[in-house]
Enzyme design. Sequence first.
Site: not given
Lengths: 325, 325
Positions: B59, B311
Site C-alpha cells: 500500500k 501483498s
Amino acid sequence: MTTMVLPIGLADVERAAARLRGVANRTPVVTSRSVDRRVGVGTRVFFKCENLQRGGAFKFRGAYNRLAALTPDERARGVVAFSSGNHAQGVALAARELGVPATIVMPTDAPASKVAATRAYGAEIVTYDRLTEDREAIARAVATERGLVLVPPYDHPLIMAGQGTAALELLEEVGPLDLLLAPLGGGGLLSGCATAARGLAPDIRLIGVETELSNDWEQSLRVGERVRISPPPTIADGMRTQQPGELTFPVVQALVEAVLTVSEDEVKEAVRWLLLRMKLLVEPTGAVPVALLLSGRLGDLTDRRVGVILSGGNVDPDVLCEILA
Amino acid sequence: MTTMVLPIGLADVERAAARLRGVANRTPVVTSRSVDRRVGVGTRVFFKCENLQRGGAFKFRGAYNRLAALTPDERARGVVAFSSGNHAQGVALAARELGVPATIVMPTDAPASKVAATRAYGAEIVTYDRLTEDREAIARAVATERGLVLVPPYDHPLIMAGQGTAALELLEEVGPLDLLLAPLGGGGLLSGCATAARGLAPDIRLIGVETELSNDWEQSLRVGERVRISPPPTIADGMRTQQPGELTFPVVQALVEAVLTVSEDEVKEAVRWLLLRMKLLVEPTGAVPVALLLSGRLGDLTDRRVGVILSGGNVDPDVLCEILA
C-alpha cells in the site's frame, strides 16, 4: 611469542563457497528503516536470512561441504549424524543432494514435525531414549557397525568452513561492516563466519551471542578453557550444547572480541519483533543476536554498519504461539 | 470495434517507479526448491515479498505515488483516508515521509495494534462506529471541513500505477514470466501489476485470486459489470471490499485472463505453509494466490515460470495463532 595455527582459514571458506554455488540458497539480505532508527542514529543493520536457507537453517552449508569431500567408497556406504534439530535436516538434505545414504540418530521424544521433515529428506531415523542412552555413543556404534562416516554438528574444519560462507556472502553483498553478530551453540557458525569476516576485513568487530542460561562460551572465554555446564533449559534450542567445541573454541578465542548474553525474555521479545515487525520467522536461537542488538547494551552504534546472521527459522507452531501469547 | 482507453498505462507505472526509487523498499524476490517441486516438474515460482515493504504491505507504493503529486497547497493542508488496515499505514507513512499532515478515519473497534501503528507514523486518528456510521461519508466530511485531499484506497490512477511498481520490479529482477498471480480486494494491486506486466510482456498470463466468500470480482466479470455483494466474512481482511473499483474494474476486465477463488481453509493452509516452510509471515489476503497455486487447480505448470505477489504481512498474533492451532 607463539603463533597458533587455527583449524581453518579464509581459503577454506572460499573453497566451501565454490562447492556450495548453485546448491545452497544465496539467502537474501534484508534491511529495515525502522530497525535502523531503533538501533542508532545513522546505523544500518543487514540481516543475513539463513532462516531462508534450504532446510530452514545455515546447517545445510556445513553438512554439504563435509559430504562433498567424502571418497566414492564413503559416499556409497553413507553417513550418520545425531541431532534432534537443524543439523539433522541439514545432513539429510545434503545427503539426498549428493545421493549418499543418511542415518540420523534422534531422541524418541523429538518433535514429530522434525522427525517427519528429516524422514521426508530420505534419511533413515534411529531413535534412542534421551534419559537413559547417550546419543553420541549410539551414533558411534552405528557408524562402526555399518562403516558409516560420522558427521559432527560443528567440530570439523569442513563443517566450520561451510558455515562461514554465510558471512562471506553477506560481506560480498553489502560491502564493509563495522560489526558482525552471530549466535553461538557449538560454535560452528561463529567460528566459520569469524574466519571469513576477519579474512576479508581485518578491522571488523566480531561478537558472539548466547543466552544467560547457556553461557558456556562466556564462562569458557573468561577462564581460557572449555567449561562444561549442565544442560541449559533455554528456549534457544540450538544453544543447548553444554560446552564449546574443541576446534571451534580456539577460533572464537582468537578472532572474536566478546561473547555476550541475553535473557530468555529478551529472546522471546526478539522473536516476536522479527515476526510481527520484519515478517520473518526466526527461531529463538536465530533471534538471540537481535535480542542483544535491541537491548542497547552494544553501546553507541551511530553511523555503524552492523551485520547479523539470522541462523534459522525452524520453530514449532506451539512454541511460536507460546512466545506470541 | 471500440477501443477502450484504460485509466493507466505502462508509462504511468514507470513514472511511479522513478518517484519511489530509494523511498519504497525494493522488496526481495524469494524462491524455494520445495515449492517448485510441489507445484510442477521444472516449475519455477518467484515470490515478490511485499510483506517486507515499508508499512508491511504494498500500500505504501500507491499512497506515496499519490501524495508526491500533491500541489504545495494541498501538501500544507494535508490528506485524509479511511481504512482499518494496510491503506491506513501506507498513507500515514507516505505522509510522514513527505511532511504532509494525515488524518485516518478508523472504526472504534479496529485492532489496537493497527491504530497504534498508524498513530506511530504520526497520523491523527478519527474514529467512527462501524455499525451505525458510514466511514466514507465521514472521511468526505472531514475532507470538506478541513480542506484535505481524500486518498482513496484503490480507485485513483496514481494509486493504481504506484501498486504496479511491484510487478515492474519483479519482472526487472527475474526476467520473463509465463504467469503472474495477485490477490484482489478493490483491485488496485492487480490493475497496476497487470498494466505493468502486460506492458512489458504482451504474452504473460495474468490471474487474479480472491476467496469464495469475497467473489465480487468473479461475479462482476461473469456479468460484465460491477456486482455489489454483502460484507464478506472472509479471513482475508483485505478482500472485505464489496464491489470492484470503478477505475480498476475495466483494467482487470481488459487485461486479466481470469479471477479464480479459493476456500477459507485453503487460505489458512497457505498462511501456515508460507510461515512454517518458507519462514515468511504473510497475511491471509497475501496468501490467497499461494492457496490457488498449491490447490493444483491452475493445471499443468510444467517448466513454467510463475510470479506471485505476496501483498502484505500485517496479521494480529491472535489471528495467526488461531490459524496455526
